[in-house]
Design an enzyme around this catalytic site. Structure first.
Site, PDB file in Angstrom:
ATOM      1  CG  ASP A 187      -4.374  -1.624   0.650  1.00  0.00           C
ATOM      2  OD1 ASP A 187      -3.449  -2.222   1.206  1.00  0.00           O
ATOM      3  OD2 ASP A 187      -4.495  -0.373   0.692  1.00  0.00           O
ATOM      4  CB  SER A 233      -0.954  -0.046   1.197  1.00  0.00           C
ATOM      5  OG  SER A 233      -1.976   0.904   1.059  1.00  0.00           O
TER       6      SER A 233
END
Length: 318
Positions: free
Chosen positions: A185, A49
């Site tokens: 993510d 991320s």
């Protein structure tokens, strides 16, 4: 690929600023010890991320300080304020309905394209590993700059995929190894990608016999400690859990990986992390007050005697 020295970078949204400030502290400790700078001191960098953005930023030669300034300068582009969000939501209402992601991702993509341009994974200056998750095949996707099948993938797209936090940003569509993927993510797989990096370092072709031979620096972005009381945890349904469950899942896998890494690597494992004051733990709070508070917290942590001792010992081992 020899991968004895490993750097791992957690997710955390805007709190990536904290990671950048801590990395700058690591860089200073290395230079003080007469060692090469940050980029030349590690054989493998892993990121999830926001950590993926930092890892790839280091890979194109940006310093931790430059990356920290980038977070501050571009934060409103990545996380637009309420007026921008409402305008975007209005435009997406007919196609995505009332429960569309909080942000449309256009600002994030604009910043990533500006930073990375047409750079491909294979062009990064250090072997880099980035995590994501494909909701089509329901499998993790681990991007590797040193994997032939991934070397031509655009860095900005890989970062966009790894940063697509559910409820915050839309999934990112990419074709990876011949498969059309819907990527979200990397924190869903490993918000703390240290275990993925250790596994990669222990591959047969990595020339490392044991995890005990590794030196691993795992960099957090601040640890949430906002409690969810028993009454709430017992009574909440899908609506109430929608946002908190993301934080809980990310925190849970972050801490479990930390536990595993400590026991696998032993004395060669280093972790930079501290508890966040409630109010500093949001992924997308870009207010000037929050940014200033995050900077103060990060600098205070670096000034602690225990942190200085840890960084000096790390520098000696690298």
């Amino acid at each position: 690929m020899k991968a004895r020295r490993v750097l791992s970078l957690d997710g955390g949204g805007i709190r990536g600023l904290v990671s950048c400030l801590w990395l700058a502290g690591v860089d200073r400790a290395l230079l003080k010890a007469g060692k090469p700078g940050l980029l030349k001191s590690f054989d493998l960098v892993a990121g999830s991320s926001t950590g993926a953005l930092i890892a790839c930023g280091l890979g194109v030669g940006l310093s931790p300080e430059a990356l920290g300034e980038l977070y501050k300068a571009q934060r409103h582009e990545i996380f637009p304020g309420i007026a921008g969000r409402l305008w975007s939501r209005l435009g997406r209402f007919m196609t995505q309905g009332p429960s569309a992601p909080k942000y449309d991702g256009k600002g994030l993509e604009k910043v990533l394209k500006k930073v990375f341009g047409a750079t491909t994974l294979g062009q990064l200056k250090i072997p880099t590993l980035v995590t994501s998750y494909d909701t089509v095949l329901r499998k993790p996707v681990v991007f590797k700059s040193f994997k032939p099948e991934h070397k031509d993938l655009l860095v900005w797209e890989v970062c966009r995929a790894s940063a697509a936090a559910p409820t915050y940003f839309p999934a990112h569509g990419m074709t990876v190894e011949g498969h059309k993927c819907a990527l979200i993510d990397g924190g869903v797989v490993a918000n703390n990608p240290t275990a993925c990096a250790i596994a990669e370092a222990l591959r047969k072709d990595a020339r490392v016999d044991s995890a005990q031979d590794l030196v691993v620096l795992s960099v957090g972005s601040g640890e949430r400690n906002r409690p969810i009381d028993l009454k709430s945890a017992r009574e909440w349904g899908a609506l109430e859990w929608a946002i908190p469950i993301i934080d809980v899942l990310f925190d849970g896998n972050t801490d479990s990986v930390d536990y595993i890494a400590q026991h696998l690597v032993g004395d060669g494992y280093f972790r930079l992390q501290t508890e966040l004051v409630i109010g500093l733990d949001d992924l997308d709070d870009t207010s000037a007050t929050n940014i200033a508070a995050l900077e103060i917290m990060a600098k205070d942590y670096l000034s602690k005697a225990a942190t200085i001792k840890q960084l000096d010992r790390l520098a000696a081992m690298l």
